[in-house]
Design an enzyme around this catalytic site. Structure first.
Site, short mmCIF file in Angstrom:
data_model
loop_
_atom_site.label_atom_id
_atom_site.label_comp_id
_atom_site.label_asym_id
_atom_site.label_seq_id
_atom_site.Cartn_x
_atom_site.Cartn_y
_atom_site.Cartn_z
N SER A 1 -5.83 -8.31 64.57
CA SER A 1 -6.67 -8.06 65.66
C SER A 1 -5.79 -9.63 66.05
O SER A 1 -5.09 -9.64 67.23
CB SER A 1 -7.80 -8.09 64.60
N LYS B 1 -4.64 -3.32 64.29
CA LYS B 1 -6.07 -3.16 64.70
C LYS B 1 -6.21 -3.65 66.09
O LYS B 1 -6.09 -5.30 67.01
CB LYS B 1 -6.43 -4.41 63.76
N GLN C 1 -15.75 -4.53 67.84
CA GLN C 1 -16.93 -3.57 67.20
C GLN C 1 -18.33 -3.77 67.51
O GLN C 1 -18.04 -5.17 68.34
CB GLN C 1 -16.81 -4.17 65.94
#
Length: 489
Positions: free
Chosen positions: A312, A337, A341
């Site tokens: 990420s 990733k 969100q």
């Protein structure tokens, strides 16, 4: 909804989920503050409009189901449990491991975890196809020290199976007070039998930046997480290395599961030329918004160390250095990733929370690395013993037997420089000789068999070997690349 440049950066973060989960998250969609002081107002109108998609027939069907369960089911049911289950079922139908519901207790733990230190094992996990999967153990954490690896599947914790649980339910079983044990049963690719790993929970270190000066004017900064204070600490350590005459820099984000995106931008921006994008965010309609550099001032060469546990925000850093700066990546392909969100605590209205995938992030060149990761420019695998599984200690390993434990034993012995004739899991006479040699030099009873005491000593020895920088082939390759770029001979 399309957000402008720096506005995006202020509220996208990798949120610490209890003791484990980190995901790229927008925490307050209704109050978005720019990194440069501006503000954008949004509302829950879009959410209400989405709710209007339910017809009266849909609502009646849901209400009928609830009524049947409440009035006809064999056992008395808990109202809140039913409602939470309905929400979990709706979100699980999306098939997205990073979209989750949090009840009031889980939401409170979430808020605590992203604003302060926490106690746990120090690993990021997700739920994939009903299985709890390790994304990355945080470097230096109890999880890493115990031998957890990226992509390990956690089957159970202290005898409680995790199959079918939500990620929050799994995390609540994994986390716990400092000093307590989490006995994990894990499955690992390439290992036939389940592995038992005992992790002693601890405070996860809030210090995330570690720097040192290597030979030939090469500085090294290791980032373990991207927390609120990481950019400041990075700048301080970078300034210190520069004052010592640093000519080139290694940034190590191996086994770094992520952190705050604005922190990543602050760290990378001094190296990115003005006007070049650092990262891009894309919404469901394909609309993209880049965050561009206001001008970099650092011009010395940089090499970034990555591995399968770089996830990420670490991948955002790696992608920015690779594509916007032209730096070399050394190590292994990263985790992959690439989604963002949003949390909707205010909209839920009762202290519960929903964390939902709403955006994707892309590299400066517009590449989406989700489920693919970023490939290194210089691929380097660590020695086999770096990935060896802990030895089971329920029974003594003896000659003329075959097992995965024996295979791991042989890999450890070989890694310690002891002569073995095979690493296929058959306990040969040569393996027994190597065990005797190890036992003799470590003050253990010389039997040629591996009991719990010998197994523990072997594991301690191999961990020490792994921690020795001389064993780190990826770091060696990064140093060599910088030496080449600096013209060092």
């Amino acid at each position: 909804m399309l957000f402008k440049g720096r506005t995006v950066i202020a509220f996208i973060m990798l949120a610490m989920f209890a003791s484990s989960l980190l995901t790229l998250t927008i925490v307050s969609p209704s109050l978005i503050t720019s990194a440069k002081g501006g503000a954008v107002e949004t509302s829950a109108a879009g959410i209400k409009q989405a709710a209007s998609g339910l017809t009266e027939k849909d609502l009646q069907k849901i209400a009928t189901t609830y009524g049947l369960v409440e009035n006809k089911y064999l056992s008395k049911v808990d109202h809140d449990k039913l409602i939470d289950g309905a929400i979990n079922g709706m979100l699980s139908a999306l098939g997205d491991p990073f979209t989750v519901y949090m009840d009031q207790k889980e939401a409170a733990q979430f808020d605590e975890s992203i604003t302060s230190s926490f106690q746990g094992i120090g690993a990021e996990v997700s739920v994939e196809n009903g299985k709890v999967v390790v994304v990355s153990p945080i470097k230096g954490s109890p999880a890493e020290k115990a031998g957890l690896h990226a992509h390990d599947v956690i089957v159970s914790v202290n005898g409680e199976k995790l199959d079918g649980l939500t990620v929050n339910q799994a995390v609540s079983k994994i986390r716990g007070p400092k000093g307590t044990q989490a006995k994990l049963t894990i499955l690992r690719d390439g290992v036939g039998d389940p592995i038992e790993v005992i992790v002693v929970r601890a405070d996860i270190d809030v210090e995330t930046v570690y720097a040192e000066m290597l030979a030939d004017g090469i500085g090294k900064i290791e980032i373990r997480q991207f927390s609120a204070n990481t950019a400041k600490r990075f700048a301080e350590e970078l300034k210190g290395l520069e004052a010592k005459g640093m000519k080139g820099l290694i940034i190590d984000v191996r086994n770094d599961p992520g952190g705050l995106l604005n922190v990543v931008v602050d760290i990378v921006e001094p190296f990115v030329p003005k006007g070049k994008p650092i990262v891009q965010v894309e919404d469901r309609n394909g609309r993209r918004e880049p965050t561009e550099s206001s001008g970099g001032t650092k011009h010395y060469p940089v090499v970034v160390l990555v591995n399968k546990g770089s996830a990420s925000a670490s991948e955002i850093l790696a992608g920015a250095f690779k594509e916007a700066v032209g730096s070399k990546l050394v190590g292994e392909t990263t985790y992959g990733k690439g989604t963002v969100q949003v949390t909707f605590e205010k909209e839920m209205g009762d202290g519960s929370n929903i964390k939902m995938t709403v955006y994707k992030w892309l590299t400066p060149n517009g590449n989406w690395i989700h489920k693919k990761g970023i490939e290194p420019d210089i691929a380097v695998e660590q020695p086999e013993y770096f990935k060896v599984a802990p030895l089971g200690k329920k029974s003594t390993l003896k000659p003329d037997t075959t097992s995965d434990d024996v295979k791991n034993l042989q890999i450890m012995l070989k890694g310690l420089g002891l002569p073995v004739d095979r690493t296929d899991g058959y306990y040969s006479a040569k393996t027994a000789d190597a065990v005797r040699t190890f036992q003799s030099t470590n003050g253990l009873p010389v039997s040629g068999e591996v009991d719990a005491d010998t197994a523990a000593k072997l594991e301690q020895a191999i961990v020490a070997r792994i921690k020795d920088p001389a064993s780190d082939l990826q770091l060696k390759a990064a140093v060599q690349e910088l030496q080449r770029e600096l013209g060092v001979r």
